[in-house]
Design an enzyme around this catalytic site. Structure first.
Site, mmCIF file in Angstrom:
data_model
loop_
_atom_site.group_PDB
_atom_site.id
_atom_site.type_symbol
_atom_site.label_atom_id
_atom_site.label_comp_id
_atom_site.label_asym_id
_atom_site.label_seq_id
_atom_site.Cartn_x
_atom_site.Cartn_y
_atom_site.Cartn_z
ATOM 1 N N LYS A 184 8.045 -13.613 -6.853
ATOM 2 C CA LYS A 184 7.503 -14.531 -5.851
ATOM 3 C C LYS A 184 6.006 -14.684 -6.056
ATOM 4 C CE LYS A 184 6.825 -11.031 -2.253
ATOM 5 N NZ LYS A 184 5.363 -11.091 -2.239
ATOM 6 N N GLN A 194 -2.959 -5.524 3.733
ATOM 7 C CA GLN A 194 -1.741 -6.320 3.915
ATOM 8 C C GLN A 194 -0.769 -5.677 4.897
ATOM 9 O OE1 GLN A 194 -2.877 -4.783 1.164
ATOM 10 N NE2 GLN A 194 -1.314 -4.657 -0.422
ATOM 11 N N LYS A 236 5.734 -6.466 -0.531
ATOM 12 C CA LYS A 236 4.764 -6.753 -1.589
ATOM 13 C C LYS A 236 3.699 -7.738 -1.098
ATOM 14 C CE LYS A 236 6.593 -4.206 -4.773
ATOM 15 N NZ LYS A 236 7.176 -3.277 -3.801
ATOM 16 N N ASP A 237 2.547 -7.710 -1.806
ATOM 17 C CA ASP A 237 1.422 -8.580 -1.449
ATOM 18 C C ASP A 237 1.837 -10.044 -1.406
ATOM 19 O OD1 ASP A 237 -1.396 -6.854 -2.095
ATOM 20 O OD2 ASP A 237 0.451 -6.131 -3.025
ATOM 21 N N LYS A 238 1.175 -10.799 -0.532
ATOM 22 C CA LYS A 238 1.387 -12.245 -0.503
ATOM 23 C C LYS A 238 0.560 -12.927 -1.581
ATOM 24 C CE LYS A 238 0.950 -16.417 2.304
ATOM 25 N NZ LYS A 238 0.680 -17.012 3.636
#
Length: 692
Positions: A301, A425, A330-332
């Protein structure tokens, strides 16, 4: 990010920017529990997913333009039998119509040959024909509007002593005549009209009602059923309410988007059996027959939150977001690769949506069957490939050699480690309301306040924030639902509950309960993480890197947070004097009901800090939301592994090998591995001495 928080190293560091673009921050999970052959890391996709495969149209999870059989059951795995299409005989009076034509020129409806043989063999042909006649007359009574007559009619099949024969009769009659129910009393079987069937026929066609009750009686594990597309929201709501009221303990429903023959989107209702409904009815054939269908894959993603990505996938597949399992968020603002497992979806079906989800910034690869779901924290760690751009000295640094500063910083952190803070995050960096604020409200059981915080919009005017703003102004849950995009799964789940129960304490509690447990507890964990960050800063500023009396330590290395109290030891005065333990063995509790606190000033700090948030008497159990927070322990420092780096001229795109480094025109390429629950932004903070 972490104002006034402590560092463990003493170098000066440097400045730079991270996450200029998602490709500057690439995260790959290490050693997923069921890795694909040949590798420990989640594989990075190299090409688009395969083109959709041609499959039958009976399964409602297939892309639908024209469904071969309305409301047909989907058997999930290919090994499960698919129901036959209705025969012309079944489309006759007793199965396709409740009109008075049933007792016209052909008063004796024909049975399909297979069912006729079963009923003839179980009942004998004369009794089977009488049952047929009773069914026809009952339909005629219903069709003429004589509901009371249809409801009171009964037909006795006489005593059936053999239990297996009774079971076979129950099934055969309900499959052939879905509008009938069978009742046994003292071994005597009677047949009467099914009032639930009649009620459903007020909402859907007789054909759909027939198919629904056949699906209900068959009870194929992993099977689903879908009603015809329906653009009327109120009508869909009535169907949802009917099924939940009559069969809520056995079935669950969800609306999903599908396309018609003109490629126009429309909504349909999908029905499936609840998981727990199978636990009491296990066939005797062994575990293999009851094994859940799981499909594993690697999700890539870009610029998407994990839960947002899952919302897109669930909407596209027509399933629930809770059907997905994963090992971590997970990080954006990154490109991330992580293993996931989805249940009740075949590998073939997952491949079919590949081209659609690419438009949303996702790709799926490495699709294969799996044996079980994933659990949060069930990973070896993460590998990071990061580019830091616009390199500069700190304003207080008068050194002329930036390259030396960078090398010194990386070597110091590689040797000493970094403070194991939870990263930004975890809390929703840059948002008007951070996740820990919602978690605190939930812990205090302030359900309405927590919900209003959840729906607090950001400053921009995209459809999602416009809808949130409208809700806070009007508390119109129904109107807000219509404004939100389909992929906002959590918001829609909550709004449906609010529309039903109201925007009050009870209604908001029902709203929170409507989302999966992992999503509910995410907010509470965010608050617990914030307290840990503050505790770690206080511990280091008070005692530094020396292990002191009252500290909590573990005697063996742990790769992640753990919760076993007997592994935790309180340092004694003599052990402090003997320097028995190192700072890398010191842990701090992540607050919960089953942890112990340090017996020095840090323990006192915890109690004062919780009192500040009115949690001095908190049991860390939120019964209305079914949340139980036992707590755990987290190492105060962590080490970085397999660290490599090089400098590159940003303009020329070549490595810088000599000592000449032009400020602002160079970038740092750095790669390393971290244990689970460790944050790369926190490691970079220690290296650069920067707040992000």
């Amino acid at each position: 990010m972490l104002p006034s928080f402590a560092y463990v190293t003493d170098h000066l560091g440097f400045r730079g920017t991270i996450k200029n673009a998602p490709s500057d921050f690439v995260v790959t999970e290490i050693e997923a529990p069921e890795p694909a052959p040949g590798g420990g890391r989640a594989e990075s996709p190299q090409k688009p997913s395969e083109a959709p495969s041609a499959q039958g149209r009976w399964c409602p999870q297939q892309p639908k333009k024209l469904r071969a059989g309305p409301g047909a059951p989907c058997a999930g795995p290919a090994a499960l039998p698919l129901p036959p299409e209705p025969s012309p005989a079944q489309a006759g009076c007793c199965l396709a119509s409740l009109s008075t034509q049933c007792c016209g020129s052909d008063p004796e409806p024909s049975l399909s040959s297979g069912e006729a043989n079963v009923l003839d063999s179980l009942l004998g042909k004369p009794l089977s024909e009488l049952l047929n006649k009773f069914a026809c007359e009952l339909q005629a009574a219903w069709g003429s509007g004589n509901v009371s007559d249809g409801s009171t009619r009964e037909f006795s099949l006489g005593p059936v002593l053999d239990k297996k024969n009774r079971a076979a009769l129950h099934s055969a009659i309900r499959q052939e005549f879905p509008f009938l129910v069978t009742v046994t009393k003292d071994s005597e079987m009677t047949v009467r009209g099914n009032a639930d069937y009649k009620e459903l026929c007020q909402l859907v066609s007789e054909k759909e009602a027939n198919d629904f009750f056949k699906f209900l009686d068959t009870k194929l594990e992993n099977s689903t059923f879908s009603f015809e597309p329906d653009g009327n929201k109120e009508h869909r709501k009535a169907i949802h309410h009917f099924i939940n009221r009559k069969f809520g303990k056995l079935l669950e429903t969800k609306s999903f988007t599908m396309t018609n023959v003109n490629d126009q989107p429309n909504m349909s209702i999908i029905v499936r059996f609840r998981e727990r409904s199978w636990s009491k009815k296990r066939p005797s054939g062994g575990l293999q027959e009851n094994q859940e269908l799981y499909t594993a894959f690697t999700l890539q993603k870009e610029n998407l939150e994990t839960l947002e990505a899952i919302g897109f996938l669930a909407s596209e597949l027509g399933i629930l977001a809770s059907d997905f399992s994963y090992t971590g968020i997970k990080d954006k603002k990154a490109i991330t690769y992580q293993p996931m497992v989805v249940k009740k979806v075949t590998p073939e079906r997952l491949k079919e949506i590949g081209s659609k989800i690419e438009k949303k910034g996702m790709r799926i690869q490495n699709i294969h069957s799996a044996s079980q779901h994933l659990r949060l924290g069930q990973l070896k760690g993460n590998h990071f490939d990061i580019i830091v751009r616009d390199l500069k000295h700190h304003s207080y640094d008068t050194s002329a050699d930036l390259k030396e500063r960078i090398s010194e910083a990386i070597e110091k952190v590689e040797a000493k480690g970094f403070v194991n803070y939870y990263g930004p995050q975890r809390f929703g960096q840059g948002q008007n309301v951070q996740t820990d604020q919602i978690g605190l409200a939930l812990l205090n059981e302030k359900m309405v306040e927590a919900l209003r915080l959840f729906f607090t919009p950001e400053d921009n005017d995209d459809p999602v924030n416009t809808a949130k703003r409208y809700f806070l102004q009007t508390e119109d849950a129904k109107g807000t639902l219509a404004m939100l995009p389909e992929f906002k799964v959590r918001e829609k789940m909550i709004l449906r509950a609010l529309n039903r129960y109201g925007v009050n304490h009870e209604g908001c509690a029902k709203g929170w309960l409507s989302i999966p447990h992992a999503m509910r507890i995410f907010y509470v964990h965010a608050y617990c993480s914030k307290i840990w960050n503050e505790a770690a800063s206080y511990r280091l500023s008070t005692y530094g890197s020396k292990v002191v009396e009252g500290d909590l330590v573990i005697s063996e290395e742990s790769d992640e947070s753990f919760s076993v109290n007997d592994k935790v030891h309180i340092v004694t005065a003599s052990e402090e004097s003997a320097n028995k333990y190192s700072i890398h063995q010191v842990v701090l509790p992540v607050v919960g009901h089953s942890i112990k606190y340090p017996s020095n000033q840090v323990g006192q700090w915890y109690h004062e800090r919780l009192s500040k948030d009115e949690l001095q008497n908190c049991k860390f159990r939120v019964s209305p939301l079914q949340l139980n927070i036992p707590g755990c322990y987290r190492p105060i420092l962590k080490n970085v592994q397999n660290l490599t780096y090089f400098l590159e001229d940003s303009e020329k795109g070549v490595r810088i090998e000599d000592n000449h480094l032009n400020e602002s025109k160079a970038s740092l390429h750095i790669s390393f591995d971290l244990d689970p629950s460790c944050y790369a932004t926190v490691c970079l903070r220690e290296i650069m001495k920067c707040e992000f």
